[in-house]
Scaffold this active site. Structure first.
Site, PDB file in Angstrom:
ATOM      1  N   ARG A   4       0.836  -1.206   0.000  1.00 25.89           N
ATOM      2  CA  ARG A   4       0.000   0.000   0.000  1.00 25.89           C
ATOM      3  C   ARG A   4       0.873   1.258   0.000  1.00 25.89           C
ATOM      4  NH1 ARG A   4      -3.193  -3.840   2.446  1.00 25.89           N
ATOM      5  NH2 ARG A   4      -5.018  -4.249   1.113  1.00 25.89           N
ATOM      6  N   GLU A  30      -9.639 -13.162   0.992  1.00 27.56           N
ATOM      7  CA  GLU A  30     -10.518 -12.171   0.388  1.00 27.56           C
ATOM      8  C   GLU A  30     -10.511 -12.219  -1.153  1.00 27.56           C
ATOM      9  OE1 GLU A  30     -10.473  -8.815   3.917  1.00 27.56           O
ATOM     10  OE2 GLU A  30      -9.086  -8.540   2.263  1.00 27.56           O
ATOM     11  N   TRP A  70      -6.277 -14.408  11.722  1.00 23.74           N
ATOM     12  CA  TRP A  70      -6.496 -12.988  11.974  1.00 23.74           C
ATOM     13  C   TRP A  70      -7.942 -12.647  12.325  1.00 23.74           C
ATOM     14  CZ3 TRP A  70      -9.564  -9.452   9.277  1.00 23.74           C
ATOM     15  CH2 TRP A  70     -10.125  -9.900   8.067  1.00 23.74           C
ATOM     16  N   TYR A  83      -3.615  -5.527  15.292  1.00 28.56           N
ATOM     17  CA  TYR A  83      -3.611  -4.782  14.023  1.00 28.56           C
ATOM     18  C   TYR A  83      -3.239  -3.338  14.315  1.00 28.56           C
ATOM     19  CZ  TYR A  83      -5.272  -8.106  10.514  1.00 28.56           C
ATOM     20  OH  TYR A  83      -5.359  -9.136   9.611  1.00 28.56           O
ATOM     21  N   PHE A  84      -2.015  -2.973  13.940  1.00 29.46           N
ATOM     22  CA  PHE A  84      -1.492  -1.677  14.339  1.00 29.46           C
ATOM     23  C   PHE A  84      -1.915  -0.533  13.423  1.00 29.46           C
ATOM     24  CE2 PHE A  84       2.321  -3.487  16.937  1.00 29.46           C
ATOM     25  CZ  PHE A  84       1.412  -3.987  17.858  1.00 29.46           C
ATOM     26  N   ASP A  85      -2.794  -0.806  12.449  1.00 27.71           N
ATOM     27  CA  ASP A  85      -3.408   0.298  11.710  1.00 27.71           C
ATOM     28  C   ASP A  85      -4.605   0.844  12.473  1.00 27.71           C
ATOM     29  OD1 ASP A  85      -4.488  -2.271  11.128  1.00 27.71           O
ATOM     30  OD2 ASP A  85      -5.644  -1.436   9.474  1.00 27.71           O
ATOM     31  N   TRP A 118      -0.645  -2.795   8.588  1.00 27.70           N
ATOM     32  CA  TRP A 118      -1.222  -2.466   7.281  1.00 27.70           C
ATOM     33  C   TRP A 118      -1.065  -0.967   7.048  1.00 27.70           C
ATOM     34  CZ3 TRP A 118      -2.003  -6.646   4.583  1.00 27.70           C
ATOM     35  CH2 TRP A 118      -2.360  -7.836   5.222  1.00 27.70           C
TER      36      TRP A 118
END
Length: 542
Positions: free
Chosen positions: A170, A333, A379, A404-406, A454
């Site tokens: 990303r 996904e 996850w 999840y560090f976003d 992310w």
């Protein structure tokens, strides 16, 4: 934590005892003494040939800030157990386990003994933390002596897989910054870097057989500004990729720090950048995606023999560049016909296994009837880890609500681009990788955990610093420390440890909230509650 707690301390604790050391992650046992050891230009460093690489690393880590060359003394073998004579000695002891070490600091010298080279390395990292924070800088800044308190420390890891996933698709992280990130992982005794190299928004690894993956798929003309619900874009091209030589350098650099790089090529979904480069691989033409979130319909044609051959070509080159045991194949996904998708993913897994490697995939692969040899990154909540372990898979626990560090770090409106539920430092520290409902045999299949970074909303290394630290410090304690210290003790040690992060130039989130320049009022987010996120996991989970 109290001085009487036998899990953490042995013997009396002086007023400036182990808590004042600020060691993170917390060691298994600390026996403080009295006095100190001082590094001087005359300090020597001795090691047997098997530890020459660790000795070289320690010299390079301490030399610039301390002014100490740490040359060999030539006076005594590193395998002896005698006095250190004012020097630092590295040694091996087969009675210790993998990654286990003993660190002894006396006024006369320092001895670091490990069950293997990795254990000695982790002991050396602990020794670095015992020195003043200035010892972690890149040049001398003070005339104060570089001293370490007299102490004995015994330590070993809780889990074998102590990982961090970094999404460079990303937002691309330049190589120099990635090497720095590896150093920070190693300082905190993490040993796996899971590199998410490809996604809809960019392809970040040179593949010789398919050069358009980087010439076309490696950049996009714009990026979404803030959360996708607002529909805002920044019309600035973004791109970058690692060459084959870059990849080899990254792998070698990480290996010197006992970090294994696990490459991930996300297949067959999250492949819009690949379809943009080679339209014949998909079901319709596409461009490299500029938006965040949602599930792209522009994926590989899972009924196509050409697409499957393409994936095999890519994975072959990836496996030639990354020699570790695990290779990420994604599996998450991906829309489309379930039966064809399952067969496609199974064929990818079998190809990796045929090369003597272990496929690593997100827990959605369980819906494809995944082969038992696949290691699962669980996850979608603790339930995913339970399902995977009960199906006989090895499991790396990484539930989004815990690691999840976003996700935003607090309820403060000043948090930059606040998305998802709040994931506080306390939440991360409270995480347990192994669900309570598992049997002893099933629990043994949980080989560790990883935090996931992310980067949709992290467009620079300094933003990654803010979102990752100090939460990674809490995560490191979860996966390394056998005993769980109370959060208040961790927070107390973190105040000391923060000075080390300052010395290393890490732009972490301050305890009171973001600095003004760490906020992003120009990029709106979309915060949700924990209950809302749990409802989404329940709707789309397993």
């Amino acid at each position: 934590m109290t001085p009487a707690d036998p899990v953490f301390f042995v013997g009396p604790v002086p007023p400036l005892g182990p808590a004042a050391y600020g060691l993170i992650p917390l060691p298994s046992a600390v026996r403080p003494g009295s006095g100190e050891f001082t590094l001087t230009p005359a300090t020597t460093l001795d090691a047997p040939p098997e530890l020459s690489a660790v000795a070289s690393w320690l010299r390079s880590a301490l030399g610039p800030a301390t002014g100490c060359a740490l040359l060999p003394s030539g006076r005594h073998p590193a395998s002896s157990d005698g006095p250190e004579d004012g020097g630092v000695v590295l040694a091996l002891d087969e009675a210790l386990g993998e990654e286990e070490f003993r660190l002894r600091v006396t006024p006369a010298g320092v001895r670091i003994t490990g069950g293997d080279a990795a254990g000695v390395f982790y002991g050396a990292q602990t020794f670095r933390q015992l020195l003043p924070p200035a010892a972690l800088r890149r040049a001398p800044v003070t005339g104060a002596p570089m001293t370490a308190p007299v102490t004995e420390i015994e330590d070993r890891p809780r889990y074998g897989w102590r990982g961090c996933m970094l999404d460079v698709a990303r937002h691309f992280m330049p190589k120099a910054d990635l090497l720095r990130f590896i150093d920070l992982l190693a300082l905190h005794k993490l040993n796996v870097l899971h590199l998410h190299l490809t996604d809809d928004q960019g392809w970040r690894l040179e593949i010789a057989k398919h050069p358009r993956l980087t010439s076309v798929g490696g950049w996009r003309p714009a990026s979404m500004l803030g959360s996708r619900q607002h529909g805002l874009f920044l019309d600035r091209p973004h791109g970058g990729f690692y060459t084959a030589e870059d990849a080899r350098e990254i792998v070698a650099y990480a290996a010197e720090r006992f970090v294994t790089v696990v490459p991930e090529i996300d297949l067959p979904g999250h492949t819009q950048a690949a379809v943009a480069a080679y339209p014949g691989l998909g079901t319709r033409p596409a461009e490299v995606r500029t938006a965040w979130g949602g599930i792209s319909e522009d994926v590989l044609d899972v009924t196509s023999a050409e697409a499957l051959d393409f994936c095999r070509d890519v994975l072959d080159e990836v496996m030639d560049l990354f020699p570790g045991s695990h290779v990420g194949i994604g599996g998450d996904e991906c829309p489309g016909e379930p039966g064809a998708r399952a067969a496609f993913v199974a064929a990818l897994a079998e190809h990796v296994i045929g090369r003597g490697r272990t496929p690593y995939a997100w827990d959605e692969i369980l819906e494809c009837g995944a082969v038992p040899e696949v290691t699962i990154a669980a996850w979608r909540g603790p339930r995913a880890a339970v399902v995977a372990a009960r199906a006989g898979h090895r499991v790396v626990s990484c539930p989004d609500m815990s690691v999840y560090f976003d996700y935003r770090q607090s309820e403060l409106p000043e948090e930059p681009i606040p998305v998802g539920p709040p994931l506080t430092l306390w939440d991360v520290h409270a995480f347990d990788p192994v669900p309570d409902v598992l049997t002893a045999e099933e629990r043994s299949r949980v080989i560790g955990a990883q935090c996931n970074v992310w980067t949709e909303h992290m467009d620079s290394p300094r933003t990654v610093d803010y979102m990752v630290f100090p939460r990674l410090c809490a995560f490191a304690e979860v996966v390394w420390s056998a005993g769980r210290a109370p959060y208040r003790d961790f927070a107390r040690r973190l105040r000391t440890h923060s000075a080390r992060l300052d010395a290393l130039g890490v732009e972490y989130r301050p305890e009171a909230g973001p600095h003004p320049w760490q906020s992003r009022p120009d990029a709106p987010g979309r915060p949700i509650s924990k209950a809302e996120r749990q409802a989404l996991v329940a709707e789309f989970g397993i």
